[in-house]
Design a protein around this motif. Structure first.
Motif, mmCIF file in Angstrom:
data_model
loop_
_atom_site.group_PDB
_atom_site.id
_atom_site.type_symbol
_atom_site.label_atom_id
_atom_site.label_comp_id
_atom_site.label_asym_id
_atom_site.label_seq_id
_atom_site.Cartn_x
_atom_site.Cartn_y
_atom_site.Cartn_z
ATOM 1 N N ARG A 111 15.692 -14.907 17.494
ATOM 2 C CA ARG A 111 15.227 -15.947 16.575
ATOM 3 C C ARG A 111 15.858 -15.717 15.204
ATOM 4 N N SER A 112 16.478 -16.757 14.635
ATOM 5 C CA SER A 112 16.957 -16.694 13.255
ATOM 6 C C SER A 112 16.261 -17.782 12.447
ATOM 7 N N LEU A 113 16.539 -17.802 11.128
ATOM 8 C CA LEU A 113 15.763 -18.659 10.229
ATOM 9 C C LEU A 113 14.275 -18.447 10.490
ATOM 10 N N VAL A 114 13.900 -17.168 10.540
ATOM 11 C CA VAL A 114 12.543 -16.792 10.948
ATOM 12 C C VAL A 114 11.544 -17.213 9.877
ATOM 13 N N ARG A 115 10.484 -17.868 10.311
ATOM 14 C CA ARG A 115 9.377 -18.240 9.434
ATOM 15 C C ARG A 115 8.099 -17.687 10.063
ATOM 16 N N GLY A 116 7.355 -16.889 9.302
ATOM 17 C CA GLY A 116 6.164 -16.290 9.877
ATOM 18 C C GLY A 116 5.195 -15.816 8.822
ATOM 19 N N VAL A 117 4.005 -15.442 9.278
ATOM 20 C CA VAL A 117 2.947 -14.954 8.387
ATOM 21 C C VAL A 117 2.325 -13.707 9.005
ATOM 22 N N PRO A 118 1.942 -12.738 8.159
ATOM 23 C CA PRO A 118 1.275 -11.542 8.682
ATOM 24 C C PRO A 118 -0.197 -11.817 8.957
ATOM 25 N N ARG A 119 -0.764 -11.037 9.879
ATOM 26 C CA ARG A 119 -2.187 -11.088 10.177
ATOM 27 C C ARG A 119 -2.825 -9.762 9.758
ATOM 28 N N PRO A 120 -4.132 -9.763 9.465
ATOM 29 C CA PRO A 120 -4.785 -8.511 9.036
ATOM 30 C C PRO A 120 -4.712 -7.388 10.064
ATOM 31 N N ASP A 121 -4.499 -7.717 11.345
ATOM 32 C CA ASP A 121 -4.435 -6.668 12.364
ATOM 33 C C ASP A 121 -3.051 -6.037 12.477
ATOM 34 N N GLY A 122 -2.121 -6.401 11.580
ATOM 35 C CA GLY A 122 -0.782 -5.825 11.604
ATOM 36 C C GLY A 122 0.220 -6.617 12.412
ATOM 37 N N SER A 123 -0.207 -7.689 13.060
ATOM 38 C CA SER A 123 0.717 -8.525 13.816
ATOM 39 C C SER A 123 1.339 -9.573 12.904
ATOM 40 N N VAL A 124 2.369 -10.249 13.407
ATOM 41 C CA VAL A 124 3.050 -11.314 12.674
ATOM 42 C C VAL A 124 3.176 -12.517 13.601
ATOM 43 N N LEU A 125 2.787 -13.703 13.108
ATOM 44 C CA LEU A 125 2.958 -14.946 13.853
ATOM 45 C C LEU A 125 4.212 -15.641 13.354
ATOM 46 N N MET A 126 5.058 -16.113 14.287
ATOM 47 C CA MET A 126 6.321 -16.770 13.934
ATOM 48 C C MET A 126 6.423 -18.108 14.647
ATOM 49 N N PHE A 127 7.014 -19.090 13.950
ATOM 50 C CA PHE A 127 7.093 -20.446 14.477
ATOM 51 C C PHE A 127 8.489 -21.016 14.226
ATOM 52 N N GLY A 128 9.106 -21.543 15.286
ATOM 53 C CA GLY A 128 10.361 -22.256 15.148
ATOM 54 C C GLY A 128 11.516 -21.386 14.709
ATOM 55 N N GLY A 129 12.470 -22.011 13.993
ATOM 56 C CA GLY A 129 13.709 -21.356 13.616
ATOM 57 C C GLY A 129 14.820 -21.764 14.562
ATOM 58 N N ASP A 130 15.927 -21.058 14.492
ATOM 59 C CA ASP A 130 17.053 -21.314 15.390
ATOM 60 C C ASP A 130 17.056 -20.302 16.518
ATOM 61 N N GLY A 131 17.314 -20.790 17.720
ATOM 62 C CA GLY A 131 17.466 -19.925 18.872
ATOM 63 C C GLY A 131 18.917 -19.874 19.292
ATOM 64 N N PRO A 132 19.199 -19.364 20.485
ATOM 65 C CA PRO A 132 20.577 -19.356 20.990
ATOM 66 C C PRO A 132 21.165 -20.763 20.991
ATOM 67 N N GLY A 133 22.439 -20.866 20.645
ATOM 68 C CA GLY A 133 23.074 -22.167 20.563
ATOM 69 C C GLY A 133 22.904 -22.834 19.224
ATOM 70 N N ASP A 134 22.310 -22.119 18.246
ATOM 71 C CA ASP A 134 22.155 -22.641 16.892
ATOM 72 C C ASP A 134 21.350 -23.938 16.878
ATOM 73 N N ALA A 135 20.359 -24.036 17.764
ATOM 74 C CA ALA A 135 19.528 -25.237 17.844
ATOM 75 C C ALA A 135 18.107 -24.901 17.425
ATOM 76 N N ALA A 136 17.483 -25.827 16.703
ATOM 77 C CA ALA A 136 16.101 -25.625 16.275
ATOM 78 C C ALA A 136 15.203 -25.493 17.499
ATOM 79 N N THR A 137 14.353 -24.482 17.493
ATOM 80 C CA THR A 137 13.498 -24.208 18.642
ATOM 81 C C THR A 137 12.046 -24.564 18.342
ATOM 82 N N ALA A 138 11.330 -24.947 19.388
ATOM 83 C CA ALA A 138 9.898 -25.220 19.268
ATOM 84 C C ALA A 138 9.065 -23.989 19.585
ATOM 85 N N SER A 139 9.706 -22.897 19.951
ATOM 86 C CA SER A 139 8.978 -21.719 20.409
ATOM 87 C C SER A 139 8.196 -21.070 19.273
#
Length: 482
Positions: free
Chosen positions: A402-430
């Motif tokens: 995942r590139s163009l990573v957008r995410g937020v930290p959680r109090p439990d130490g995890s990170v949630l990430m949404f979208g960005g570019d995946g393989p093929g330089d295409a915007a992903t819904a993952s």
């Protein structure tokens, strides 16, 4: 007559003995010892028979003994992030209260907590005369429903900035808002009403800028593009008053840069297109000053993260120099750069996300590999920076590159990430969650998006706004992840 009643009758009658008749009428042949001197009446017989029957069935004996004073149960229903939990306490012989937030409660009557953004403990305190207080504690861990709720935004958004305000709202600044226009708009998103309201306008529209909240709640906006030129003038937004004022001119034009607010209220501006320099903005003088020391090479799309000790970790960034230095640390007190040890095989990256954890360490998540003339490729690898040893080490991988990573930290130490570019330089819904060295897939967004913004809301939900659709057009509307 049932056998047990017959037995009772015989016991009351004297083992079957007839009642004694008066001596004047009694059969002289019947000995007095064989007759019952006081036979029971019918009422006495029925009452005695009932008592005999209850005794034979195990009943009678009055009411059951009362339960001793104390707590019997303290339970909660399953709860989702951003929603209240329902707690029920049962107890007898005293009074109960739930701490914190709630106070006195009645036994068996459910009560609601405030909306829960993260794990929280609640304690039932039971008090009764003549005995010490008793306590029972629950830890509530809210879970995401793993779904998205669509928002109606005024216009499509691209290349904007979004900053969490001190009051819990999100300030959305500038960007391209349809028809390739550069917007000067400043809007407020209210999480309670889920509505956008225009609160101010900048002097000029801009895209690709950065925005930095100051300790007093004002927001410094700097750099980016103004029409076809790079913005030099910075602006200061006061979201409380709804005003925008000029805040000085950059020492050098900045685009594709990073910035971070320091503990003393100054703002450090890092790198940018063909820039190996940093500069400091002073809130007292509303002016920028170029720092004499230089980074090891230029850094385009780097990250800048404030450390707990006041220094700044600078990671990655694209460049055209021959030497790759994955990271370095800038000390605002000495205005010097310090080296960072990194794995030999760690690629130089950009379009990544850097997040400081509660323990002071920093995660470097995903991004895009810079590898000479080879085509850029998204990364799944994660690095961890330890300020104590000033080293970067491998920390596992995301659930997918995942590139163009957008995410937020959680109090439990995890990170949630949404979208960005995946393989093929295409915007992903993952979407994905990273925690303790490994990634886990979350439910995908309705459509792919990149260059969007992601902000944590006070109740734990996540605001996702704008960006590029897979075909490069503006991504319409926004989403709430819950």
């Amino acid at each position: 007559m049932p056998k047990r009643y017959h037995q009772f009758w015989n016991s009351r009658r004297g083992a079957g003995r007839p009642a004694c008749a008066p001596l004047s009428t009694r059969n002289p042949a019947m000995p007095a010892s064989l007759c019952h001197p006081n036979p029971p009446s019918r009422r006495q017989f029925l009452a005695g028979a009932a008592a005999f029957g209850l005794s034979a069935c195990g009943g009678g004996g009055g009411e059951a003994p009362a339960a001793p004073p104390g707590i019997h149960s303290f339970v909660a229903e399953p709860v989702a992030v951003g929603e209240p939990a329902r707690l029920t306490a049962t107890f007898t012989g005293g009074t109960g209260r739930i701490e914190p937030d709630i106070g006195p409660v009645q036994s068996g009557v459910p009560v609601s907590t405030p909306p829960l953004a993260a794990a929280r403990q609640y304690t039932l305190v039971f008090e009764a005369a003549g005995q010490p207080a008793a306590r029972r504690t629950l830890e509530l861990v809210p879970q995401y429903r793993n779904r998205y709720v669509a928002l109606a935004t005024p216009l499509p958004l691209q290349y904007h900035a979004a900053v969490n305000a001190l009051d819990g709202s999100v300030i959305v600044i500038g960007g391209s808002r349809g028809m390739s226009t550069t917007s000067e708009a400043v809007d407020r998103f209210d999480p309670a009403t889920r509505q956008f309201t225009r609160i101010a306008s900048m002097a000029t529209g801009r895209t690709g800028h950065t925005a930095h909240r100051l300790p007093d709640g004002r927001i410094l906006v700097l750099g980016g593009q103004v029409s076809l030129a790079t913005a030099v003038q910075a602006e200061l937004i006061d979201p409380v008053r709804g005003t925008v004022t000029l805040a000085g001119r950059l020492a050098q034009t900045r685009n594709r840069h990073a910035g971070v607010t320091l503990d003393d209220g100054r703002v450090l501006v890092v790198g940018g297109f063909w820039r190996d320099s940093v500069e400091l903005w002073d809130p007292a003088s509303l002016s920028f000053r170029l720092v004499p020391a230089r980074m090891r090479h230029s850094r385009e799309f780097p990250s800048a993260t404030l450390l707990a000790d006041g220094r700044v970790l600078i990671v990655g960034g694209d460049h055209v120099d021959d030497v790759d230095v994955p990271a370095e640390v800038f000390d605002p007190r000495t205005e010097r750069f310090e080296p960072v040890a990194a794995p030999v095989d760690a690629p130089l990256r950009y379009f990544h996300k850097a997040i400081r954890l509660a323990d002071g360490q920093v995660l470097i998540l995903g991004g895009e590999r810079r590898d000479g003339l080879a085509p850029p490729a998204p990364l799944a690898s994660v690095l961890r920076f330890d300020p104590a040893t000033q080293t970067l080490t491998s920390a596992g991988a995301l659930e997918r590159p995942r590139s163009l990573v957008r995410g937020v930290p959680r109090p439990d130490g995890s990170v949630l990430m949404f979208g960005g570019d995946g393989p093929g330089d295409a915007a992903t819904a993952s979407a994905g969650r990273y925690r303790e060295g490994s990634g886990q897939a979350l439910g995908p967004m309705p459509a792919g998006r990149a260059w969007h913004t992601v902000n944590a809301l006070p109740d734990g939900r996540v605001l996702i706004l704008g960006g590029d659709a897979p075909d490069g057009s503006p991504s319409g509307g926004g989403l709430i992840y819950e």
